[in-house]
Design a protein around this motif. Structure first.
Motif, PDB file in Angstrom:
ATOM      1  N   ASN A  75      -3.304   4.683  -6.076  1.00  0.00           N
ATOM      2  CA  ASN A  75      -3.265   3.938  -7.211  1.00  0.00           C
ATOM      3  C   ASN A  75      -4.546   2.909  -6.890  1.00  0.00           C
ATOM      4  N   ILE A  76      -5.180   2.525  -6.448  1.00  0.00           N
ATOM      5  CA  ILE A  76      -5.752   1.243  -5.787  1.00  0.00           C
ATOM      6  C   ILE A  76      -7.432   1.793  -6.103  1.00  0.00           C
ATOM      7  N   ARG A  77      -7.735   3.721  -5.891  1.00  0.00           N
ATOM      8  CA  ARG A  77      -9.079   4.325  -6.264  1.00  0.00           C
ATOM      9  C   ARG A  77      -8.857   4.441  -7.354  1.00  0.00           C
ATOM     10  N   ASP A  78      -7.599   5.168  -8.795  1.00  0.00           N
ATOM     11  CA  ASP A  78      -7.839   5.201  -9.662  1.00  0.00           C
ATOM     12  C   ASP A  78      -8.279   3.511 -10.236  1.00  0.00           C
ATOM     13  N   TYR A  79      -7.282   3.268  -9.670  1.00  0.00           N
ATOM     14  CA  TYR A  79      -7.663   1.463 -11.022  1.00  0.00           C
ATOM     15  C   TYR A  79      -9.056   1.151 -10.409  1.00  0.00           C
ATOM     16  N   LEU A  80     -10.571   1.269  -9.023  1.00  0.00           N
ATOM     17  CA  LEU A  80     -11.602   0.819  -9.308  1.00  0.00           C
ATOM     18  C   LEU A  80     -12.484   2.242  -9.686  1.00  0.00           C
ATOM     19  N   LEU A  81     -11.977   2.979  -9.611  1.00  0.00           N
ATOM     20  CA  LEU A  81     -12.866   4.528 -10.819  1.00  0.00           C
ATOM     21  C   LEU A  81     -13.163   3.855 -12.412  1.00  0.00           C
ATOM     22  N   LEU A 126       1.030  -0.995  -0.137  1.00  0.00           N
ATOM     23  CA  LEU A 126       0.179  -0.009  -0.335  1.00  0.00           C
ATOM     24  C   LEU A 126       0.777   1.193  -0.350  1.00  0.00           C
ATOM     25  N   GLY A 127       0.628   2.422  -1.171  1.00  0.00           N
ATOM     26  CA  GLY A 127       1.122   3.628  -0.706  1.00  0.00           C
ATOM     27  C   GLY A 127       2.395   3.249  -2.049  1.00  0.00           C
ATOM     28  N   GLU A 128       3.103   1.583  -1.972  1.00  0.00           N
ATOM     29  CA  GLU A 128       4.305   2.106  -2.909  1.00  0.00           C
ATOM     30  C   GLU A 128       3.873   2.053  -4.604  1.00  0.00           C
ATOM     31  N   GLU A 129       4.309   2.265  -5.719  1.00  0.00           N
ATOM     32  CA  GLU A 129       4.329   2.373  -6.523  1.00  0.00           C
ATOM     33  C   GLU A 129       4.626   0.672  -7.628  1.00  0.00           C
ATOM     34  N   LYS A 130       5.002  -0.079  -6.722  1.00  0.00           N
ATOM     35  CA  LYS A 130       4.693  -2.052  -7.407  1.00  0.00           C
ATOM     36  C   LYS A 130       3.593  -2.268  -7.351  1.00  0.00           C
ATOM     37  N   LEU A 131       2.815  -1.572  -6.340  1.00  0.00           N
ATOM     38  CA  LEU A 131       0.978  -1.753  -6.454  1.00  0.00           C
ATOM     39  C   LEU A 131       0.620  -2.020  -7.716  1.00  0.00           C
ATOM     40  N   LYS A 132       1.367  -0.870  -8.717  1.00  0.00           N
ATOM     41  CA  LYS A 132       0.395  -1.034 -10.256  1.00  0.00           C
ATOM     42  C   LYS A 132       0.590  -1.904 -11.164  1.00  0.00           C
ATOM     43  N   ASP A 133       1.657  -2.585 -10.655  1.00  0.00           N
ATOM     44  CA  ASP A 133       1.895  -3.980 -11.080  1.00  0.00           C
ATOM     45  C   ASP A 133       0.513  -5.181 -10.752  1.00  0.00           C
TER      46      ASP A 133
END
Ligand code: CDP
Length: 226
Positions: free
Chosen positions: A108-114, A55-62
């Motif tokens: 990143n999670i909010r963007d993904y779910l948007l 959470l909060g890390e750029e790596k989460l995007k992958d």
């Protein structure tokens, strides 16, 4: 009845948003999307995979594209599936409730779910419940409702619901979780829980489920949506 319309139903946790949305959806044959279930689904995935620390890390995007979230209809119910497995019960456990507000803070999670939320609504009349539906996801919604009730009453409702599903928790634990999530949801930087300027506030502390439903039906009629 307008051909396609969007109802944004936001508010505090355990105000009965999901039950209300389900009833509206069933009565008027429109789609119900429980956006909180999507955040819970992501929380469950990260928890199960031991990846909460991302959470909060750029790596989460992958990782995010590996999380497949779907609603599958089962009779009158719509169940959340996480990577092809039903996750409806697990996402509602106290453990996931304690993780989910942190998950919901991640940009990143909010963007993904948007995108996912907007995609679900394409070409449909929809009632979507959540925290930022009227403010961020659908600022042009045809009707925006902001549901609230006192924290004690909300904790009582949630406690009862949990005992019914066999989860043994104390009232105090549930109340603490309600208060913590209220705080986290209203104080986070991105898409905090707040009433949209044009939302209609409904406090249902003293209203039954049926009375709350009738209030919303009146609003739909006033707006000419049904
Ligand atoms: O059922 P309850 O109203 O308690 O929560 P929920 O709707 O299942 O949502 C779980 C959590 O996801 C909330 O506490 C929020 O932190 C987050 N959430 C959000 O940030 N934005 C949304 N649109 C929906 C939920």
């Amino acid at each position: 009845m307008k051909e396609h319309f969007i109802i944004a139903l936001d508010g505090h946790s355990s105000t009965g948003k999901s039950s209300l949305a389900k009833k509206i959806a069933k009565t008027f044959s429109i789609l119900h999307i429980d956006s909180g279930a999507l955040y819970r689904g992501v929380a469950l995935y990260l928890y199960k995979m031991g990846q909460i620390q991302l959470l909060g890390e750029e790596k989460l995007k992958d990782v995010l594209p590996k999380i497949k979230l779907e609603f599958v209809r089962n009779g009158n119910q719509s169940l959340l599936y996480l990577n092809d497995e039903v996750a409806e019960k697990e996402i509602r456990s106290l453990q996931i409730s304690q993780l989910v507000s942190n998950v919901a803070k991640d940009e990143n999670i909010r963007d993904y779910l948007l995108d996912i939320q907007r995609e679900f609504a394409k070409g449909n009349s929809v009632i979507m419940d959540g925290r930022d539906i009227g403010t961020v996801v659908f600022p042009q919604a045809d009707l925006k409702i902001f549901l609230t009730a006192s924290a004690e009453i909300r904790a009582e409702r949630r406690h009862k619901e949990m005992l019914e599903t066999g989860e043994e928790v104390s009232f105090q634990e549930v109340l603490d979780n309600v208060n913590q999530r209220d705080y986290a949801d209203t104080h986070r930087e991105i898409s905090p829980l707040k009433k949209a300027d044009d939302a209609i506030e409904l406090d249902n502390s003293l209203l039954s489920e049926e009375q709350t439903f009738q209030e919303v039906v009146k609003l739909l009629q006033q707006k000419g949506l049904i």
